[in-house]
Design a protein around this motif. Structure first.
Motif, PDB file in Angstrom:
ATOM      1  N   PHE A  13      -3.281   8.267  -1.045  1.00 20.93           N
ATOM      2  CA  PHE A  13      -3.067   7.126  -0.503  1.00 20.93           C
ATOM      3  C   PHE A  13      -1.402   7.735  -0.614  1.00 20.93           C
ATOM      4  O   PHE A  13      -0.232   6.913  -0.111  1.00 20.93           O
ATOM      5  N   TRP A  14      -1.105   8.170  -1.319  1.00 18.23           N
ATOM      6  CA  TRP A  14       0.588   9.531  -1.085  1.00 18.23           C
ATOM      7  C   TRP A  14       1.302   9.558   0.060  1.00 18.23           C
ATOM      8  O   TRP A  14       2.211   8.674  -0.040  1.00 18.23           O
ATOM      9  N   VAL A  17       1.797   4.796   1.765  1.00 14.81           N
ATOM     10  CA  VAL A  17       2.805   4.082   1.216  1.00 14.81           C
ATOM     11  C   VAL A  17       3.987   3.897   1.853  1.00 14.81           C
ATOM     12  O   VAL A  17       4.722   3.295   2.586  1.00 14.81           O
ATOM     13  N   SER A  31      -0.661   1.964  -4.579  1.00 15.77           N
ATOM     14  CA  SER A  31      -1.651   3.133  -4.474  1.00 15.77           C
ATOM     15  C   SER A  31      -2.712   2.627  -5.358  1.00 15.77           C
ATOM     16  O   SER A  31      -2.852   2.466  -6.268  1.00 15.77           O
ATOM     17  N   GLU A  55      -9.169   5.780  -1.893  1.00 19.64           N
ATOM     18  CA  GLU A  55      -7.740   5.749  -1.574  1.00 19.64           C
ATOM     19  C   GLU A  55      -7.230   4.049  -0.794  1.00 19.64           C
ATOM     20  O   GLU A  55      -7.349   4.676   0.199  1.00 19.64           O
ATOM     21  N   VAL A  57      -3.526   1.642   0.189  1.00 17.96           N
ATOM     22  CA  VAL A  57      -2.519   0.775  -0.403  1.00 17.96           C
ATOM     23  C   VAL A  57      -2.793  -0.686  -0.600  1.00 17.96           C
ATOM     24  O   VAL A  57      -3.406  -0.922   0.553  1.00 17.96           O
ATOM     25  N   HIS A 144       0.452   8.342  -9.894  1.00 18.10           N
ATOM     26  CA  HIS A 144       0.191   7.569  -8.068  1.00 18.10           C
ATOM     27  C   HIS A 144       1.240   6.821  -7.548  1.00 18.10           C
ATOM     28  O   HIS A 144       1.663   7.217  -6.365  1.00 18.10           O
TER      29      HIS A 144
END
Length: 175
Positions: A13-14, A17, A31, A55, A57, A144
């Motif tokens: 998810f990093w 975004v 996230s 994971e 968003v 996160h």
């Protein structure tokens, strides 16, 4: 102003975004974890693969300014829609790409965009990204959130090692 939510899983998810977080009409991008069977999962629960979550968003957006179709267009350009085992360097169910729809209109638009992508000939393998009903979304831990802003060097390092950008360049001609 009528806001809607869109939920997308696309691997780590990093990396999911920033592509959405830069447009007018996008109110926030969070996230988190969705699609599993454990209540209030932690990052460790999800990463272990035992919670069933992905994971993801969750995007809060104003559809009068930025449409769901536009979100889908961005989404497809962030993932390998032919990979059912994870995304790029991140492997396992918690990293599988998935579109989670919040209403029938989103489901129809997601299915149509997937069909259009499948018919485009852009990928040699079949487009297999699942489209599933949205379920409970749990915000990830604070460290996160907005990781690309909080720790830009670590974000760039992780992203450069993932193979994501090379894949995007090869399939979407972003130069």
């Amino acid at each position: 102003m009528r806001l809607e939510k869109a939920t997308f899983a696309g691997g780590c998810f990093w990396c999911m975004v920033k592509p959405f977080d830069q447009f007018d009409g996008i109110e926030k991008v969070v996230s988190g974890y969705t699609g599993g069977h454990v209540e209030n999962p932690s990052y460790e629960d999800v990463k272990s693969g035992t919670s069933g979550h992905r994971e993801a968003v969750q995007i809060t957006f104003n559809p009068e300014v930025f449409s769901y179709d536009q979100l889908l267009e961005i989404y497809w350009q962030q993932v390998d829609p032919t990979d059912d085992e994870g995304q790029f360097q991140d492997r396992g169910e918690s990293y599988r790409a998935t579109i989670f729809y919040h209403n029938e209109d989103q489901r129809v638009k997601a299915e149509q965009s997937k069909q259009k992508l499948a018919e485009s000939g852009r990928f040699k393998k079949p487009v297999i990204t699942p489209i599933e009903p949205a379920s409970e979304f749990y915000d990830a831990e604070e460290y996160h959130q907005d990781f690309y802003k909080k720790d830009p060097d670590a974000y760039k390092e992780d992203r450069s090692q993932s193979g994501r950008d090379e894949f995007i360049d090869a399939h979407w001609n972003h130069k």
